[in-house]
Design an enzyme around this catalytic site. Structure first.
Site, PDB file in Angstrom:
ATOM      1  N   HIS A   1       0.849  -1.202   0.000  1.00 20.00           N
ATOM      2  CA  HIS A   1       0.000   0.000   0.000  1.00 20.00           C
ATOM      3  C   HIS A   1       0.889   1.259   0.000  1.00 20.00           C
ATOM      4  O   HIS A   1       0.833   2.070   0.923  1.00 20.00           O
ATOM      5  CB  HIS A   1      -0.870  -0.066   1.252  1.00 20.00           C
ATOM      6  CG  HIS A   1      -1.988   0.921   1.351  1.00 20.00           C
ATOM      7  ND1 HIS A   1      -1.826   2.285   1.184  1.00 20.00           N
ATOM      8  CD2 HIS A   1      -3.299   0.735   1.632  1.00 20.00           C
ATOM      9  CE1 HIS A   1      -2.990   2.884   1.376  1.00 20.00           C
ATOM     10  NE2 HIS A   1      -3.903   1.967   1.644  1.00 20.00           N
TER      11      HIS A   1
ATOM     12  N   GLU B   1      -0.813   1.331  -5.307  1.00 19.20           N
ATOM     13  CA  GLU B   1      -0.632   0.073  -4.590  1.00 19.20           C
ATOM     14  C   GLU B   1      -0.625  -1.103  -5.560  1.00 19.20           C
ATOM     15  O   GLU B   1      -1.548  -1.245  -6.368  1.00 19.20           O
ATOM     16  CB  GLU B   1      -1.757  -0.100  -3.572  1.00 19.20           C
ATOM     17  CG  GLU B   1      -1.966   1.127  -2.685  1.00 19.20           C
ATOM     18  CD  GLU B   1      -3.280   1.078  -1.928  1.00 19.20           C
ATOM     19  OE1 GLU B   1      -3.709  -0.041  -1.555  1.00 19.20           O
ATOM     20  OE2 GLU B   1      -3.891   2.144  -1.710  1.00 19.20           O
TER      21      GLU B   1
END
Length: 300
Positions: free
Chosen positions: A169, A272
């Site tokens: 992320h 991400e």
């Protein structure tokens, strides 16, 4: 959990050292000839990366980030595992899994092939087994030089197929979110979380003028952040990932989170590398899956 003394065998003079934050969290500090990085052992959470050729970091962390036991850190590279987003059936389980808030152990370090590298493995506990009662060893390997490379490696040691969704992320540092554009997703389908997961198709570069939260599916393409203010491109290459998640909270949502500074949201963009939504995996018995990323920066 590690003590500083127990980590000394993994230190590399001049390249890798460990230290304790005042809150008790332990960090690894990597200082390679071509790049520097920091990583929190809780969550195997990389909190910064800067090539020494760059005046500004490539990986962003909030100036208001909190470094507390059992809490996620705003910024860096949170590891979302073994599920992405809300749990499929248990709303009380944490969003994006538990990996980013639990202890990981250092299992290897070294300097070879022009990089300083470090490998960590998640440490299961009664609390994690209550959420994920499966034998699936997972490790994160990072290599730091002028580029940052990360491998998230999951092995299914059970006798049954297992569902898996995951993401690295990553928060990237940008000059101003309203000025950048993201290349590499033209023509891709995406699910728009800001509009009840409506399915849409990207046309041209991704630009930002409001909260953006999208899961681009069926794409393994390299993405490029073009940043006119910082006069650079950030290249985001990946393997073993079929989804790309793009997120910026914008002003109102960032203010409600409490761990952004007033204008901090302007200086970050999450891109991400994931296997999520349509691209969630089924890991077969004995199978090992690796999600790999490579981040680099170059002048415009």
């Amino acid at each position: 959990m590690h003590s500083l003394d127990s980590l000394s065998r993994f230190s590399i003079p001049g390249q890798l050292r460990f230290h304790a934050h005042p809150t008790g969290l332990i960090f690894a500090e990597i200082d390679h000839a071509a790049g520097v990085a920091s990583l929190c052992l809780q969550g195997a959470h990389l909190t910064s990366f800067r090539p020494k050729s760059q005046p500004e970091p490539v990986v962003w962390v909030s100036e208001a980030a909190r470094y507390l036991p059992g809490k996620s850190i705003r910024g860096g590279v949170p590891v979302c595992w073994p599920w992405f987003g809300p749990h499929a059936s248990e709303s009380s389980f944490p969003a994006h899994g538990f990996a980013r808030t639990v202890p990981w152990a250092v299992v290897d370090s070294g300097a070879s092939q022009g990089a300083t590298h470090l490998t960590l493995q998640l440490q299961p506990s009664d609390a994690t087994r209550a959420q994920w009662p499966h034998d699936t060893p997972v490790s994160l390997r990072i290599r730091v030089s002028e580029v940052l490379e990360m491998d998230l490696i999951t092995h299914n040691a059970t006798a049954q197929p297992l569902p898996l969704s995951e993401a690295l992320h990553t928060y990237f540092q940008v000059g101003d979110i309203a000025e950048v554009q993201l290349l590499g997703l033209d023509g891709c389908s995406y699910l728009d979380k800001t509009e009840a997961f409506a399915r849409k198709q990207q046309q041209g570069a991704v630009r930002f003028a409001a909260e953006t939260d999208r899961v681009y599916v069926d794409t393994s393409a390299e993405c490029v952040i073009v940043d006119p203010l910082l006069q650079r491109r950030i290249r985001i290459a990946k393997q073993g990932s079929a989804s790309t998640v793009v997120w910026t909270p914008w002003e109102q949502k960032a203010a409600a989170m409490g761990d952004f500074t007033a204008q901090g949201w302007r200086n970050m963009l999450c891109v991400e590398s994931a296997n999520a939504a349509d691209n969630a995996l089924t890991l077969q018995p004995g199978e090992t899956h690796t999600l790999s990323v490579r981040y680099s920066a170059e002048a415009l």
